[in-house]
Design a protein around this motif. Sequence first.
Motif, mmCIF file in Angstrom:
data_model
loop_
_atom_site.group_PDB
_atom_site.id
_atom_site.type_symbol
_atom_site.label_atom_id
_atom_site.label_comp_id
_atom_site.label_asym_id
_atom_site.label_seq_id
_atom_site.Cartn_x
_atom_site.Cartn_y
_atom_site.Cartn_z
ATOM 1 N N UNK B 16 0.854 -1.182 0.000
ATOM 2 C CA UNK B 16 0.000 0.000 0.000
ATOM 3 C C UNK B 16 0.893 1.236 0.000
ATOM 4 N N UNK B 39 -8.414 8.489 4.396
ATOM 5 C CA UNK B 39 -7.487 7.490 3.892
ATOM 6 C C UNK B 39 -6.507 8.011 2.859
ATOM 7 N N UNK B 47 2.570 11.681 11.034
ATOM 8 C CA UNK B 47 3.381 10.747 11.812
ATOM 9 C C UNK B 47 4.825 10.731 11.343
ATOM 10 N N UNK B 50 6.305 13.750 12.947
ATOM 11 C CA UNK B 50 6.531 13.547 14.374
ATOM 12 C C UNK B 50 7.624 12.523 14.631
ATOM 13 N N UNK B 52 7.278 9.021 14.033
ATOM 14 C CA UNK B 52 6.833 7.666 14.359
ATOM 15 C C UNK B 52 6.960 6.720 13.180
ATOM 16 N N UNK B 54 9.251 6.203 9.601
ATOM 17 C CA UNK B 54 10.339 6.705 8.793
ATOM 18 C C UNK B 54 9.911 6.617 7.353
ATOM 19 N N UNK B 69 15.775 10.811 10.453
ATOM 20 C CA UNK B 69 16.001 9.649 11.310
ATOM 21 C C UNK B 69 16.186 10.007 12.784
ATOM 22 N N UNK B 70 15.785 11.210 13.121
ATOM 23 C CA UNK B 70 15.931 11.623 14.513
ATOM 24 C C UNK B 70 14.773 11.029 15.334
ATOM 25 N N UNK B 71 15.055 10.673 16.580
ATOM 26 C CA UNK B 71 14.029 10.071 17.436
ATOM 27 C C UNK B 71 12.914 11.064 17.729
ATOM 28 N N UNK B 72 11.702 10.588 17.875
ATOM 29 C CA UNK B 72 10.551 11.469 18.085
ATOM 30 C C UNK B 72 10.728 12.411 19.263
ATOM 31 N N UNK B 73 11.336 11.887 20.360
ATOM 32 C CA UNK B 73 11.397 12.741 21.554
ATOM 33 C C UNK B 73 12.385 13.878 21.401
ATOM 34 N N UNK B 77 7.998 18.248 18.927
ATOM 35 C CA UNK B 77 6.690 18.488 18.314
ATOM 36 C C UNK B 77 5.636 18.120 19.342
ATOM 37 N N UNK B 78 4.482 18.733 19.219
ATOM 38 C CA UNK B 78 3.371 18.359 20.098
ATOM 39 C C UNK B 78 2.263 17.824 19.221
ATOM 40 N N UNK B 79 1.798 16.612 19.513
ATOM 41 C CA UNK B 79 0.835 16.019 18.597
ATOM 42 C C UNK B 79 -0.452 15.672 19.324
ATOM 43 N N UNK B 81 -3.230 13.063 18.822
ATOM 44 C CA UNK B 81 -3.449 11.870 18.016
ATOM 45 C C UNK B 81 -4.911 11.749 17.640
#
Lengths: 365, 365, 561, 343
Positions: B16, B39, B47, B50, B52, B54, B69-73, B77-79, B81
Amino acid sequence: MSTVNLSEITKRFGDVTAVKGLDLLIKEGEFFTFLGPSGCGKTTTLRMIAGFYYPTEGKVKFNDKDMTRVAPEKRNTGMVFQNYALFPHMTVFENVAFGLKVRKISKTEIKKKVGDVLKKVRLDQYIGRQVSQLSGGQQQRVALARALVIEPDILLLDEPLSNLDAKLREEMRTEILRLQREYGITTIYVTHDQVEALTMSDRIAVFNIGKCHQVGTPTEIYNKPVNDFVAKFIGETNLLPVSFKEHKDTKSVFYTPDMDQSIFVHNTELNIASYTNEDKLYMSVRPEAVKIDTNKLDGNNVFTGSVSLVQFTGEAVHTYVKMNDQITIKTTNLNKGPSTYLNEGTEVNIQFPEDQIRVIPGEKG
Amino acid sequence: MSTVNLSEITKRFGDVTAVKGLDLLIKEGEFFTFLGPSGCGKTTTLRMIAGFYYPTEGKVKFNDKDMTRVAPEKRNTGMVFQNYALFPHMTVFENVAFGLKVRKISKTEIKKKVGDVLKKVRLDQYIGRQVSQLSGGQQQRVALARALVIEPDILLLDEPLSNLDAKLREEMRTEILRLQREYGITTIYVTHDQVEALTMSDRIAVFNIGKCHQVGTPTEIYNKPVNDFVAKFIGETNLLPVSFKEHKDTKSVFYTPDMDQSIFVHNTELNIASYTNEDKLYMSVRPEAVKIDTNKLDGNNVFTGSVSLVQFTGEAVHTYVKMNDQITIKTTNLNKGPSTYLNEGTEVNIQFPEDQIRVIPGEKG
Amino acid sequence: MLNANKRKTIILLIPVVLVLAGYVLYPSIATLIESFKKNGLFSLANYQDFFGAKAAANFEALWNSVYISLLSVFFSALIGIPLAYVFNRYDFPGRQFFSNIAIMPIVLPSLVGVMAFMFLYGEAGLVPNAIKDLFNLSKVPFSIGGISGILVVHAYTMYPYFYMTTASALNNIDPSLEEAAYNLGSNKFKVFWKVTFPLLTPGLVAASLLVFMVSMASFSAPFLLAGGFRVLSLQIYFSKINGDLEMAATQSIILSAVSISFLLFMRWYQNRKDYRMASKGIGVHRSEVRNPILKWIMVTIGIIAVIILLLPHVTLLMLSLVPEGAWTWQTYPQAFSFENYSLLFDNTTIWEPVRNSLIMTCLACAGVFIFGIITSYALVKRSFIGKNLLDILVMIPWALPATVVGMNLILAFNKPTPFSFGHILVGTFWILPLAYFVRFIPLVVRSTNAVLEQMDDSLEEAAQNLGAKWFYTFRRVVIPIIMPGVLSGTLLAFVQAIGEFPTSVLLYTLSNRPISIEIMNQLRMFNMGQAAAYGMIQVGLIAIVMYIAYRFFGVKSENTL
Amino acid sequence: GCMAGGSGDEEASSSSGEKNDLEEKVVVYSPHGTDILSDFQKQFEDEYGIKMEFLDMGSQEILDRVRSEENNTQADVWWGAPQVNFNQAKDEGLLQEYKPSYADSLDDLYHDPDWMWSGTSITPQVILYNTKEISEEEAPSDWDDLLDPKWKDDIIIRYPLASGGMRTIFSGIIYDTYKDSEDPKEGYEWLKKLDSNTKEYSANPEIMYNQVAKGVGTLSVWNMPDTVQLAEEKGYPFGYKIPESGTPVLTEGIAIIKDAPHPKAAEAFYEFVNTPEAAKLLAEEYYRIPTRDDIENLPAWIEETDIKPMDMDWELVEEKSDEWMDYWDNHIKSTDKDKSDES
Ligand SMILES: Nc1ncnc2c1ncn2[C@@H]1O[C@H](COP(=O)(O)OP(=O)(O)OP(=O)(O)O)[C@@H](O)[C@H]1O
Ligand SMILES: Nc1ncnc2c1ncn2[C@@H]1O[C@H](COP(=O)(O)OP(=O)(O)OP(=O)(O)O)[C@@H](O)[C@H]1O
Ligand SMILES: [Mg+2]
Ligand SMILES: [Mg+2]
């Protein structure tokens, strides 16, 4: 096909009262909508009808049959849960087929029905997917399909379209309405989309904090709100405290302290709600009813102000007119292209047409 | 405060493709909205921003810094969901305070900030509740508060208001906007509410199935859609296939086979989109632009038909006019009270004003 | 370039792999090598023997082991799941009490426990004879023994695995899923089968694995109840007794191979579907039950279950209270006194084994608690190559018979190794806590897996998004949510470690002799009464710990929903 | 022959070791139980002034442990186990040769030819019966009587694969005919008949006691000292008959472990537990029949019984017993004895 009769329903969670003395009669085959602010008890009420909560007090009846303590699976209601509640271990097909399998329908029939309903919610190509691989809106449509496919006696829809785009939402609305009319399914609908509520419903109940304020047809609710809460909650409105001054011919005259001026209102049932002497009074005039013009306007209820904000919403343009330090009046006009938008700061005249003002009492309790 | 730069982003899940070659530059402090059907890859894109997901291909940059490739934390960013993702084992306070605690802010400060933001989302009295005891809308507001309170560089809001009533939604919108302006937070917003998108956004991107069709300001998108998908998707429109006939003075003449008649259109950039010879052409006219009258109308582009449906949506009334077996034209007028509604079956004249028609090519690919 | 996610996975895996390699893989390789030795030379002779000369007996044993294990899984599930369901889903008077009692069977010390069963249900047992006398029958109506005995004991002692994992998994199921099913017209039964049960899959898989493997390796029950019945675990024992260590190793390898195949099968079965409750928002509520009849049915079930569950303990208590000679040939005990206890307490060193057991168990439990959580998290929430292998490694200490694990540790640590920091561990205090740790890793990992499988990933994402470092997220979000599963695993480990016998007997030293050894010694001296009294001390000890656990952790873990 | 009687030379062996040379302690592995061990610990410590530590565990476990500690020997003395276990340990090179000072008073039957171990007590195997159910006259008095069909389903014996004693009895019976015919067939026939009378094979002694005591079965074969102890001390309704045709006599031994960390102390202890006083104490208090033939005034149950040891070639028996047991396990034992069809 059932009537749903709630009498004196109260539901408490510990010391929180979610629903308070609710009385409602929903007619057979009716499309009935619950409208109300977040946390006012809509979901709780639906859950009592579906049988997941037992009312702390009061009775739930379907067709005069007391259902208060009947198990949920014996009520033949179809519910779309606010949180979808899709079965994570099943595919889209299995989720939708679940209710049919329970009803011991033949395999081929199930296949056909599920295929049909998935086509209706535009998910036919996702039939074999695990639900966790769907987008939010796709999941919501699976939930909808699952409830629709069993053609229940009573359909309980808890914000079933909240995560769909406008286009799809309109298609789904049409689909729900078609099904509802075709099989005469009594439908109870919770939505926060007023356009949805107003266009689809036979009748609407407006709630606030566990209490029902008004039940009526969409036009009744919109045009003849019984109090300031309903007026404010349904659609946009300009609400000004007023006090009664006098009757003059076919008109009543009210005084608005905020603008220090008299307001003339047609003295009809449409324009003046019933109220008692203790009630605080308000006049409500819808933004789209307010006339706005840069030129001088004739007649009563004319004021001048300056444009403070022009807001574009697609089909309409909202123009906020600042009358004085406290009062800003909101007006709405159709979007006739950028050239028609007023500039901020422009001096304008506005008028509240006498026949489109409604005087209403303040909310009680 | 960051720019967000997506270059050639593609995301595939197995076979997909959720997002396909997306290029976007979101400016510092901008309020940017993703609009698109269910969709189409909005959540997936958020995402990836943020962290989550890649991207399968392409790069995410904040302020020219490659963040792919940086970690989310580490992205600040403030998300919000789409499914809230509240921590079920924490109270409202703890949920909201989470991000602050991580930032090692003092206890008293946290208390104050959480109290403030909860007041803003109207949840101050629920501060000590377990989140599982909240209604759907209340939960959504907790999610919103949790993202707002940390005042992130980039705010990612995935349908943050979908379960709120119109009143509250407006208040929340104002709140988000205020915060966004005050701290200059770059905000990316996903919504299905077009009014929301059009009123709040600096710019909007319109997506379809993993592709971005148009990026522009709200009025650009609404008034100058680049193709039929955008025109159809944003707001209501009447869309008829046409073919070019000739130029006449400042006007262009098109022919509409469905009504077998010529259509005159102002020959301006606003009224005629750029197109190539291979494109199928459509004329789009917004319902609110269509003039409708029981009396005769002067000028070009006048047709007659009969009212087939009158739909009440609160501030507006939609009147559907049936022109012939295939074609029904939708018109919108402001609600001026029940007396102004047309009856079904009435013969009416309608007119497409020359300056409010837009001719657009069909969607490619 | 590695992305942040991959880096974290690797950092996470390093300690896991080190510990597993050092304390599981390295010792097990000894067994593997042993199985390929014949008279000190490398050869396939043992396997040729297994499948050739001794095939008849070995295959019979293998087959018996497998089908007894499968039946044990079945019966344990049959008891454990409904009990967990009833005690966790319905609110009725005494629910809390009943649900605490429900895990009492694992408290029963293995050897004296089986003896208690014989005294209860054997041909000369209390229950059959009481019925016989009551109804004046000429023969006892029933008695356990042989396969039926094994199965009864297995079902009784192993259903708590199902009970615990099911209970913690049940509490994680979003109630609105069941409501949706009711709403679609399914009755209770259907809802259970089609929705609840499948959603419990991770928990059930965990429990099935644990039960299957314990019964594959089960020793006391087949040994005591069906002397001549051939099962693989006994074959290993006899091979060892006859000094044929290589054959014992070979048989152990075969046994582990079967257990591991079962593990792989279960993994495959579970991975076919998704069990993450990703529905929007949070399930809002608990289902309400207000049917008085139902309520009292529940209470009755509870009471009956409690009686049956506690009978062996009562028998044990009785045994401990019967003075010597008062219950030998007599059908019913003739006298009660505290003689056994006073004999025990006369001995001043009586509390030493108790203290040893407690200390070593606590050490081991702390270890498995931490290691179990990390490993389980890596297994469930991270993707990496070699996951199956890691999973197998985790389960090996459970798949191998306890004695073999003990032997492995001895072979590995009776010389200095890097994993023992250059010391010889055999003969020291530390070898036993280490053995308990290794043995009970699978308990915690499995039961934690079960709840982790159900956890929605977006919770973690939300925390990271709010700026929480991985460890903080883990500590403040993941752990509290999976706590019920972790705790039930740790509790199981604790209870088992306190009474652990087969590895203890190989590894204990003077300074760390545990309770079970003491019980065994009393038994060997024919002091049934004192052994039982010691058993009661063990039961009491565990009961206290469970109460404390419930007091301090139970309340908190309730909050997770 | 008889264990009892015989005049002993009063050669005191107790203080044979020079106390000053002893290491600080001795570590003993023994299955004899805390009662005996504590008793001996006290006396030994009083006499030698060094510590004695013991680990109390089953003989099979001792073997396992000694084997596993081969590289890192912990124990000095292994006190108590049937000769089979000692022989196994000897074959694996786990034991240390030691010839005690009282060597002369030991019959050749009761020590290893290489003095890797020596016997401390002997355990003759007897026919055990439930005195509540069977009178002394009725009780079978020889092995062959057990085959009488009237005992069908009355016999409960230990599972021979798990019990060294049972194994020896079976081997002894097979050996009885094997020694002449070189063919175990006759023995197998005998065992087959026994099997058909057997109700149940118990896995551990406690269960066997319980089943016999409660009358689930009424007959068993077991060793004499345990039977006497159970009857006299624990009130079990047990009586015994010594088979007239002779019975296998097991030897319980003692050995010093190879590379023992405290070899001197080990030797001291080795001597200490088999002094005539010690042997007598063991006999009187703990129902152990001494191997030494120089001990007087033994309890009546030893003095009065007349034990005829079966004439056995232990080496041959040990060599063949695996094969015989295997055959028994696979061809003789009827599987319904595991009671799988009941419940
Ligand atoms: N994990 C996944 N595996 C496979 N397909 C997925 C996965 N996640 C999303 N998709 C698919 O990718 C497409 C884009 O999904 P996405 O969630 O981004 O949509 P969206 O624009 O947010 O829609 P909505 O408005 O309905 O929330 C959808 O068709 C969805 O089915
Ligand atoms: N289990 C519960 N325990 C305590 N309070 C609850 C519980 N469930 C709901 N409430 C409270 O009852 C009130 C009504 O909740 P309900 O879910 O019916 O609201 P709603 O009208 O559906 O709101 P929304 O539009 O936000 O979904 C809310 O204030 C909520 O906080
Ligand atoms: Mg709700
Ligand atoms: Mg989405």
